[in-house]
Design an enzyme around this catalytic site. Sequence first.
Site, PDB file in Angstrom:
ATOM      1  N   ARG A   4       0.829  -1.206   0.000  1.00  0.00           N
ATOM      2  CA  ARG A   4       0.000   0.000   0.000  1.00  0.00           C
ATOM      3  C   ARG A   4       0.860   1.251   0.000  1.00  0.00           C
ATOM      4  NH1 ARG A   4      -4.302  -0.508   4.600  1.00  0.00           N
ATOM      5  NH2 ARG A   4      -2.635  -1.719   5.531  1.00  0.00           N
ATOM      6  N   GLU A  64       1.766  24.707  -7.481  1.00  0.00           N
ATOM      7  CA  GLU A  64       1.184  24.460  -8.804  1.00  0.00           C
ATOM      8  C   GLU A  64       0.382  23.159  -8.826  1.00  0.00           C
ATOM      9  OE1 GLU A  64      -0.174  25.536 -12.040  1.00  0.00           O
ATOM     10  OE2 GLU A  64       1.619  26.746 -11.640  1.00  0.00           O
ATOM     11  N   GLU A  71      -8.363  23.100  -9.222  1.00  0.00           N
ATOM     12  CA  GLU A  71      -9.074  23.370 -10.469  1.00  0.00           C
ATOM     13  C   GLU A  71      -9.850  22.150 -10.952  1.00  0.00           C
ATOM     14  OE1 GLU A  71      -6.359  24.923 -13.366  1.00  0.00           O
ATOM     15  OE2 GLU A  71      -6.277  26.881 -12.409  1.00  0.00           O
ATOM     16  N   HIS A  82     -19.795  29.454 -11.793  1.00  0.00           N
ATOM     17  CA  HIS A  82     -20.353  29.948 -10.534  1.00  0.00           C
ATOM     18  C   HIS A  82     -19.318  30.880  -9.932  1.00  0.00           C
ATOM     19  CE1 HIS A  82     -21.755  30.122  -6.399  1.00  0.00           C
ATOM     20  NE2 HIS A  82     -22.919  29.667  -6.854  1.00  0.00           N
ATOM     21  N   ASP A  90      -9.322  31.312  -8.725  1.00  0.00           N
ATOM     22  CA  ASP A  90      -8.483  32.515  -8.733  1.00  0.00           C
ATOM     23  C   ASP A  90      -7.568  32.568  -7.511  1.00  0.00           C
ATOM     24  OD1 ASP A  90      -9.709  33.260 -11.076  1.00  0.00           O
ATOM     25  OD2 ASP A  90     -10.975  34.817 -10.165  1.00  0.00           O
TER      26      ASP A  90
END
Length: 120
Positions: A4, A64, A71, A82, A90
Amino acid sequence: MMRRRAASFGFAFRGVWAALRSEVHLQFHAAATVVTIGLGLYFGLERWEWVAVAVAIGAVWSAELVNTAIEAVVNLVSPEYHPLAGRAKDVAAGAVLVMAVAALVVGLLIFGPRVWALLA
């Protein structure tokens, strides 16, 4: 247990690779990383300078990657526009910008005098 753990690393590397293939900004950061490491080797950075450079590079890459994940999740849960979804994206992008500027400052402080000496 060990399988795992090994699988977790595999998933993490797969995530980095997927982001690297699909995100133009991450590709830019990868190129900047290669250039920065090359400059560090060329100029023979001190150990503490390598630490600063490594932390800056790692922080930018981490920001990043988190931005990319945010995102993706926002796009999944809110495929239609929305305002809150836009705000989340943003703000995540802003975090990358802040870290990239901080890394740039580190780079200027470490490499700036050396490059300036070459040009003078």
